[in-house]
Design an enzyme around this catalytic site. Sequence first.
Site, PDB file in Angstrom:
ATOM      1  N   ALA A  33       0.838  -1.199   0.000  1.00 56.29           N
ATOM      2  CA  ALA A  33       0.000   0.000   0.000  1.00 56.29           C
ATOM      3  C   ALA A  33       0.873   1.249   0.000  1.00 56.29           C
ATOM      4  O   ALA A  33       2.074   1.183   0.232  1.00 56.29           O
ATOM      5  CB  ALA A  33      -0.896   0.006   1.229  1.00 56.29           C
ATOM      6  N   ASN A  34       0.250   2.374  -0.292  1.00 55.48           N
ATOM      7  CA  ASN A  34       0.890   3.676  -0.122  1.00 55.48           C
ATOM      8  C   ASN A  34       0.338   4.333   1.123  1.00 55.48           C
ATOM      9  O   ASN A  34      -0.774   4.008   1.566  1.00 55.48           O
ATOM     10  CB  ASN A  34       0.560   4.572  -1.323  1.00 55.48           C
ATOM     11  CG  ASN A  34       1.512   4.370  -2.479  1.00 55.48           C
ATOM     12  OD1 ASN A  34       2.483   3.643  -2.387  1.00 55.48           O
ATOM     13  ND2 ASN A  34       1.210   5.033  -3.576  1.00 55.48           N
ATOM     14  N   ARG A  35       1.060   5.295   1.648  1.00 49.70           N
ATOM     15  CA  ARG A  35       0.524   6.083   2.751  1.00 49.70           C
ATOM     16  C   ARG A  35      -0.434   7.119   2.192  1.00 49.70           C
ATOM     17  O   ARG A  35      -0.072   7.904   1.339  1.00 49.70           O
ATOM     18  CB  ARG A  35       1.660   6.817   3.471  1.00 49.70           C
ATOM     19  CG  ARG A  35       2.436   5.947   4.386  1.00 49.70           C
ATOM     20  CD  ARG A  35       3.523   6.732   5.069  1.00 49.70           C
ATOM     21  NE  ARG A  35       3.045   7.493   6.219  1.00 49.70           N
ATOM     22  CZ  ARG A  35       3.842   8.218   6.977  1.00 49.70           C
ATOM     23  NH1 ARG A  35       5.124   8.325   6.693  1.00 49.70           N
ATOM     24  NH2 ARG A  35       3.352   8.855   8.010  1.00 49.70           N
TER      25      ARG A  35
END
Length: 218
Positions: A33-35
């Site tokens: 995931a990305n932040r």
Amino acid sequence: RTERTSAGKLAGRHIIVTAGPTHEPIDPVRVIANRSSGKQGFAIAGALAGLGARVTLIAGPVSLPTPAGVDRSDVETAREMEAAVAAALPADAAVLVAAVADWRVDAAASKLKKRDGPPSLSWHPNPDILAGLAGRPDRPRLIVGFAAETDNVVAEAQAKRARKGCDWIIANDVSGDVMGGENNAIHLITETGVESWDQAPKQEVARRLADRIADALD
Ligand code: CTP
Ligand code: CA
């Protein structure tokens, strides 16, 4: 032209907004995931609806309430987000705020066990939703991208605007406490130049941007 009241400036317009991260599965319990909290994208969707637009908000996994007057569609992966954007067309404008995972991996059907050691993952690039949308013959008239950068913020964002073919790009300086925070410091990069906005609450940035979008579509 006749002045519309500020409240109805976007009446009759359809605007697509993407927000939040995407999750790319590794196995049934693990993801890449990305932040991204989704706060800025959700605020923009709400501000556009506040000006009377019909807003389709395509959200990755976030824990945020749906802003008033917004149609929300929840997705997990970049490919699901891409399909949801295509399904939402036609639109007058699109604001792609989502922090899309740049790569996905071949996901295991069963849970990987720690005792088997770190897995070797085979990586594949995800579709670039923004570049793909900008290249479509039925593209929205105004496409706004975001660029979260820590170094050479404006120059990197200008290069991204040209590379992806979007109309505006918002350079987001994420070197401070922007990620997940309440404030944002941005530069709006358009065909005519760069405007740097003072750090402000994400809701305020959203209202200003919605107003600019309304003017541009007028
Ligand atoms: N974006 C997208 N699809 C992707 C990656 C990014 O639509 N697969 C969009 C984002 O929503 C954002 C813009 O493109 O509006 C810029 O995203 P960013 O991650 O900054 O750009 P990249 O081209 O992925 O470059 P990098 O991550 O290497 O800086
Ligand atoms: Ca990226």
